[in-house]
Design a protein around this motif. Sequence first.
Motif, mmCIF file in Angstrom:
data_model
loop_
_atom_site.group_PDB
_atom_site.id
_atom_site.type_symbol
_atom_site.label_atom_id
_atom_site.label_comp_id
_atom_site.label_asym_id
_atom_site.label_seq_id
_atom_site.Cartn_x
_atom_site.Cartn_y
_atom_site.Cartn_z
ATOM 1 N N ALA A 59 0.828 -1.208 0.000
ATOM 2 C CA ALA A 59 0.000 0.000 0.000
ATOM 3 C C ALA A 59 0.864 1.259 0.000
ATOM 4 C CB ALA A 59 -0.934 -0.010 1.199
ATOM 5 N N THR A 60 1.939 1.240 0.771
ATOM 6 C CA THR A 60 2.817 2.410 0.822
ATOM 7 C C THR A 60 3.493 2.654 -0.517
ATOM 8 O OG1 THR A 60 3.224 2.096 3.180
ATOM 9 C CG2 THR A 60 4.811 3.441 1.970
ATOM 10 N N VAL A 61 4.010 1.600 -1.142
ATOM 11 C CA VAL A 61 4.670 1.760 -2.439
ATOM 12 C C VAL A 61 3.679 2.251 -3.487
ATOM 13 C CG1 VAL A 61 5.842 0.521 -4.315
ATOM 14 C CG2 VAL A 61 6.505 0.115 -1.933
ATOM 15 N N ALA A 62 2.459 1.747 -3.479
ATOM 16 C CA ALA A 62 1.448 2.217 -4.427
ATOM 17 C C ALA A 62 1.171 3.707 -4.226
ATOM 18 C CB ALA A 62 0.167 1.412 -4.273
ATOM 19 N N ARG A 63 1.049 4.125 -2.975
ATOM 20 C CA ARG A 63 0.818 5.550 -2.683
ATOM 21 C C ARG A 63 1.988 6.399 -3.184
ATOM 22 N NH1 ARG A 63 2.790 8.367 1.455
ATOM 23 N NH2 ARG A 63 3.234 6.521 2.748
ATOM 24 N N LEU A 64 3.209 5.924 -2.992
ATOM 25 C CA LEU A 64 4.377 6.675 -3.429
ATOM 26 C C LEU A 64 4.479 6.726 -4.957
ATOM 27 C CD1 LEU A 64 7.013 5.409 -0.831
ATOM 28 C CD2 LEU A 64 5.799 7.598 -0.850
ATOM 29 N N ILE A 65 4.050 5.671 -5.627
ATOM 30 C CA ILE A 65 4.019 5.670 -7.093
ATOM 31 C C ILE A 65 3.101 6.764 -7.604
ATOM 32 C CG2 ILE A 65 3.108 4.368 -9.070
ATOM 33 C CD1 ILE A 65 4.366 1.862 -7.799
ATOM 34 N N LEU A 66 1.893 6.849 -7.056
ATOM 35 C CA LEU A 66 0.967 7.883 -7.499
ATOM 36 C C LEU A 66 1.530 9.268 -7.194
ATOM 37 C CD1 LEU A 66 -1.727 8.696 -8.728
ATOM 38 C CD2 LEU A 66 -2.780 8.422 -6.463
#
Length: 442
Positions: A59-66
């Motif tokens: 979830a954290t990596v997905a948030r950082l990607i966006l």
Amino acid sequence: MIDLWHQLPEATRTALVARGRESWPQVYDGVATHNKEWRPLRPPIMAAATYRSLTDVSATVARLILAACWRRATTAGELRRALGLPVGYIDLLDEELPLTEELLGGVRADILLADGTPYVVEANIDSALGGAHDSDGVARRFLDAYAGDPVLDEVGLAAPPSAVDARYEAVRAALKLTESDRLAMVFTTGGTYPGSQDGLAMIKVLEPFSDRGRELGLDMRVYPVEWLTLDDAGRLCVDDGPIDAVLRMFVPQGMKPSDGLQALHTAVRAGAVRMFTHTASWLLASKTIFAWLWEDLALLSGEDAEVVRRHVPRTEVLSADLRDEAMTDQNHLVLKPSGSYGGVGVVVGPEVTPQTWQDAVDAALDEGCYILQAYVEVDRLTMQFVEIATGDTREAAVPFCIAPYLFAGTPCGAYLRFTVPGAGPVVNVGQGALTSGLLLVP
């Protein structure tokens, strides 16, 4: 530890393998696979707390990607250009679509383990995240096979929340579906999913998926995108009439043109049908964005920067300036096309000759849109297999990948892939890897 096999009592391990030998034909009946030689005799077993930690990292990596995309673009068209992709590279792309958190409606990060540390090596971000139906079903059928065994009842095995159910709830919320809305899960007959080339057969295979949608209160069916039509009023139609909403289950990249795909495009642009998700979500799956995460470290909070350093292999966009470094560091690098999926075009430096590596890097420089990513020397998963032809049991320590699902941010299920005895290091279903669900213990 990701898999608790070696920590389980001997009696528990014996019971798991015994029940697996009895039940594997039923457990894997109908599961899509290219492998005709081997089947696993059990699912991986993980502590619930470990599962939560993996989904937190995802979830954290997905948030950082966006967030990395927001620093470079505000619309899908701007992001496409920032990624260096040509017009038409993503099918059905609305260039003016704002980049919002809705694009994170479906996330399945591919995680490798090295010395117990999880590394997100790719992040599939889209509605078309395969494997949920199979991984849910494998976990559930193994649990059914264990029911009534007193040794296994004591362990407290349980499946994670259903990925199939969570995706349906994400679709319902995102598309604001009502009881009267007619929903179709739309797949392609031009993909690599085993058996998908036969549209009628695939509809039959996916009937349990439709049944589950109807059990959850959705007016649900499945249909190939190539067969979609428009009626005289411009409504998108399947075999039993017009539909109001689409769960898109095809990757919107390199689709073969068809009347059905054009009908979907026309209906979406006209607002005649709602679609989960916009194809702009697939832009966020570009591996180039992993390089952006490393470029942007100084812009991140200390906590977020530590997540990147600890859980994302160092990644750089391949350029001519990096060629000499790529040659020198071959044994520490992986070469990947930024926009491919399913392991296509991936070259693992330590696994090939220097000449093969040089040729691959030079070809990638000519083609463009490749990354260099730090090689992760993966931990092994000890699994028990049955050889289908002989019925013999084999235990082997094999490379594996765990991919937990997040739909609308909700952790649910996990797609496990692992190689088989004697196979190479690439964990890819198209190259013979096997799949499984996951079971948890408290």
